[in-house]
Design a protein around this motif. Structure first.
Motif, PDB file in Angstrom:
ATOM      1  N   THR A 185     -50.092   4.430 -21.324  1.00 25.36           N
ATOM      2  CA  THR A 185     -51.062   4.968 -20.362  1.00 25.36           C
ATOM      3  C   THR A 185     -50.427   4.964 -18.977  1.00 25.36           C
ATOM      4  OG1 THR A 185     -52.888   4.036 -21.646  1.00 25.36           O
ATOM      5  CG2 THR A 185     -53.384   4.712 -19.396  1.00 25.36           C
ATOM      6  N   LEU A 186     -50.504   6.083 -18.291  1.00 17.65           N
ATOM      7  CA  LEU A 186     -50.024   6.170 -16.918  1.00 17.65           C
ATOM      8  C   LEU A 186     -51.220   6.422 -15.998  1.00 17.65           C
ATOM      9  CD1 LEU A 186     -46.884   8.376 -17.576  1.00 17.65           C
ATOM     10  CD2 LEU A 186     -46.837   6.057 -16.648  1.00 17.65           C
ATOM     11  N   VAL A 187     -51.321   5.644 -14.936  1.00 22.21           N
ATOM     12  CA  VAL A 187     -52.422   5.772 -13.973  1.00 22.21           C
ATOM     13  C   VAL A 187     -51.794   6.114 -12.626  1.00 22.21           C
ATOM     14  CG1 VAL A 187     -54.446   4.665 -12.988  1.00 22.21           C
ATOM     15  CG2 VAL A 187     -53.712   4.051 -15.292  1.00 22.21           C
ATOM     16  N   ILE A 188     -52.007   7.347 -12.175  1.00 17.24           N
ATOM     17  CA  ILE A 188     -51.230   7.910 -11.074  1.00 17.24           C
ATOM     18  C   ILE A 188     -52.148   8.384  -9.949  1.00 17.24           C
ATOM     19  CG2 ILE A 188     -49.474   9.630 -10.468  1.00 17.24           C
ATOM     20  CD1 ILE A 188     -48.606   7.628 -12.654  1.00 17.24           C
ATOM     21  N   PRO A 189     -51.843   8.021  -8.685  1.00 16.76           N
ATOM     22  CA  PRO A 189     -52.656   8.513  -7.569  1.00 16.76           C
ATOM     23  C   PRO A 189     -52.503  10.017  -7.391  1.00 16.76           C
ATOM     24  CG  PRO A 189     -50.724   7.311  -6.765  1.00 16.76           C
ATOM     25  CD  PRO A 189     -50.760   7.115  -8.243  1.00 16.76           C
ATOM     26  N   ILE A 190     -53.583  10.662  -6.950  1.00 19.00           N
ATOM     27  CA  ILE A 190     -53.570  12.103  -6.680  1.00 19.00           C
ATOM     28  C   ILE A 190     -54.023  12.356  -5.253  1.00 19.00           C
ATOM     29  CG2 ILE A 190     -54.528  14.357  -7.266  1.00 19.00           C
ATOM     30  CD1 ILE A 190     -55.050  13.413 -10.064  1.00 19.00           C
TER      31      ILE A 190
END
Length: 417
Positions: A185-190
């Motif tokens: 799982t990758l949790v990336i700011p946008i």
């Protein structure tokens, strides 16, 4: 959004491929820091996930943005290098472009709003860029940059909505998954979407089953609105100024629509907590946008529990005064720093008796504020507010009980929202 298994056709139709990201990695590899991806035992225990952190705040300019900037500069034709490049930015894109432009001998002009803090102007100029201050908003600065682009024959370098930028930012994900292939799982700011677009290309190319979740500040849900067809307001003073984008990119929106499983929103209090935790636990400084990934895990623990999660600490450029405020507010919310309001009678020894109870409870007094005039109490009454330091919330509760029960005082706490 990508809620179903992706076909190879969908990925192939996007204008940036895994091969493009690999080419960018080879192109920029000698001039950027291959930042570590490290397991955090403490954050894993706190969140219930196995948490890996990608320390992009260790880049020279303290942010991942220089990857895309450098990848773009290295692909300029010779005549464009001689004339130079221009961008509109008040943040990490400006510094990354300025730093690598100076290294390569490419003139860089950055247009910033007149409201940009002086420290950001000075930092950008210190990397060798020419800074032009124009307009009161980013939109005005952007319009002026595009005007100068045409007048001076400069090459415009977009902070996110450009293929070479997306490919460069994707190298963050390439390194993460090479170092820790078990991440699921990758949790990336946008903000504008460049980082998650590039990482999404890599993730889908290496492991189509990986979960890809974007994170936006609740005050600036621009990509959330675009993808989910909502109309939430985009405004306010957010700690995550680096991802406070009112209009996401048209190009990056295509990538997010095709590659990203979901976007979650995080509030200001959780962003503050995440920034504080990074400093306390990992001993690293992270800006608000860079802490968005951890904020998502804190806000939605059930969603990530049991997963092997990769988080990008996308930047570490935060004003020191703001960082100090965040840390102090976190101490106040945890009960380690408190302001206790006590109602007293205005007579000799009244304050002494209160202070004695603080001493008996081993609570450290930092400041004492007496209020006699601006109060609705009778003339012989007064309010004393005592700022103090305790070990934890339980210690603070014991102090309040001692004042109320042992001292017979009317006591309240000045609470943060």
């Amino acid at each position: 959004m990508a809620t179903e298994p992706l076909s190879t056709d969908v990925v192939a139709e996007l204008p940036v491929s895994l091969a493009d990201v690999r080419a960018a990695a080879a192109r920029i590899g000698k001039s950027i820091v291959r930042t570590p991806t490290l397991h955090s035992q403490t954050l894993s225990k706190m969140t219930g996930a196995t948490v890996y952190l990608k320390f992009e705040n260790l880049q020279f300019t303290a942010a991942y943005k220089e990857r895309g900037a450098l990848n773009t500069l290295l692909q300029l034709p010779e005549n464009a290098r001689e004339k130079g490049v221009i961008a509109a930015s008040a943040g990490n894109h400006a510094q990354g472009l300025a730093y690598h432009g100076a290294r390569l001998g490419i003139p860089v002009t950055i247009v910033m709003p007149r409201t940009t803090p002086t420290v950001k102007v000075m930092q950008t100029e210190s990397h060798g860029a020419t800074v032009v201050l124009e307009g009161e908003t980013f939109d005005a600065a952007y319009a002026h940059a595009r005007k100068l682009e045409g007048e001076r024959g400069l090459t415009f370098v977009h902070p996110f909505d450009q293929e070479s930028i997306i490919a460069g930012q994707g190298t963050v994900g390439l390194e993460m998954l090479e170092d820790v292939p078990e991440i699921d799982t990758l949790v990336i700011p946008i903000g504008g979407g460049g980082l998650i677009s590039g990482i999404g290309v890599v993730a889908r190319g290496l492991n189509p089953d990986i979960a890809l979740v974007g994170v936006q500040a609740e005050l600036y849900p621009s990509m959330f609105n675009r993808i989910k067809e909502t109309d939430l307001p985009c405004e306010g003073d957010t700690l995550a100024e680096g991802i406070a984008v009112k209009q996401p990119g048209n190009l990056t929106s295509r990538f997010v629509q095709a590659l990203v499983d979901d976007i979650v929103l995080v509030d200001e209090r959780t962003l503050e907590e995440a920034v504080s935790l990074f400093l306390q636990i990992e001993k690293t400084v992270v800006e608000g946008g860079g802490a968005a990934g951890l904020a998502a895990l804190l806000a939605h623990p059930e969603r990530f529990k049991g997963r092997t999660v990769g988080i990008v600490l996308s930047g570490g450029n935060i004003d020191t005064r703001l960082l100090a405020n965040v840390l102090l507010r976190d101490l106040a919310r945890s009960g380690r720093l408190a302001r206790v309001r006590v109602r007293l009678q205005d007579r000799p020894g009244a304050l002494y008796n209160v202070v004695r109870i603080f001493g008996e409870q081993q609570v450290n007094i930092i400041e004492i504020y007496h209020q006699r005039i601006f109060t609705s109490l009778p003339a012989k009454g007064l309010i004393t507010e005592i700022e103090c330091e305790t070990r934890d919330r339980a210690h603070l509760d014991r102090l309040v009980d001692a004042l109320r029960i042992g001292g017979g005082y009317e006591v309240g706490l000045v609470e943060l929202d």
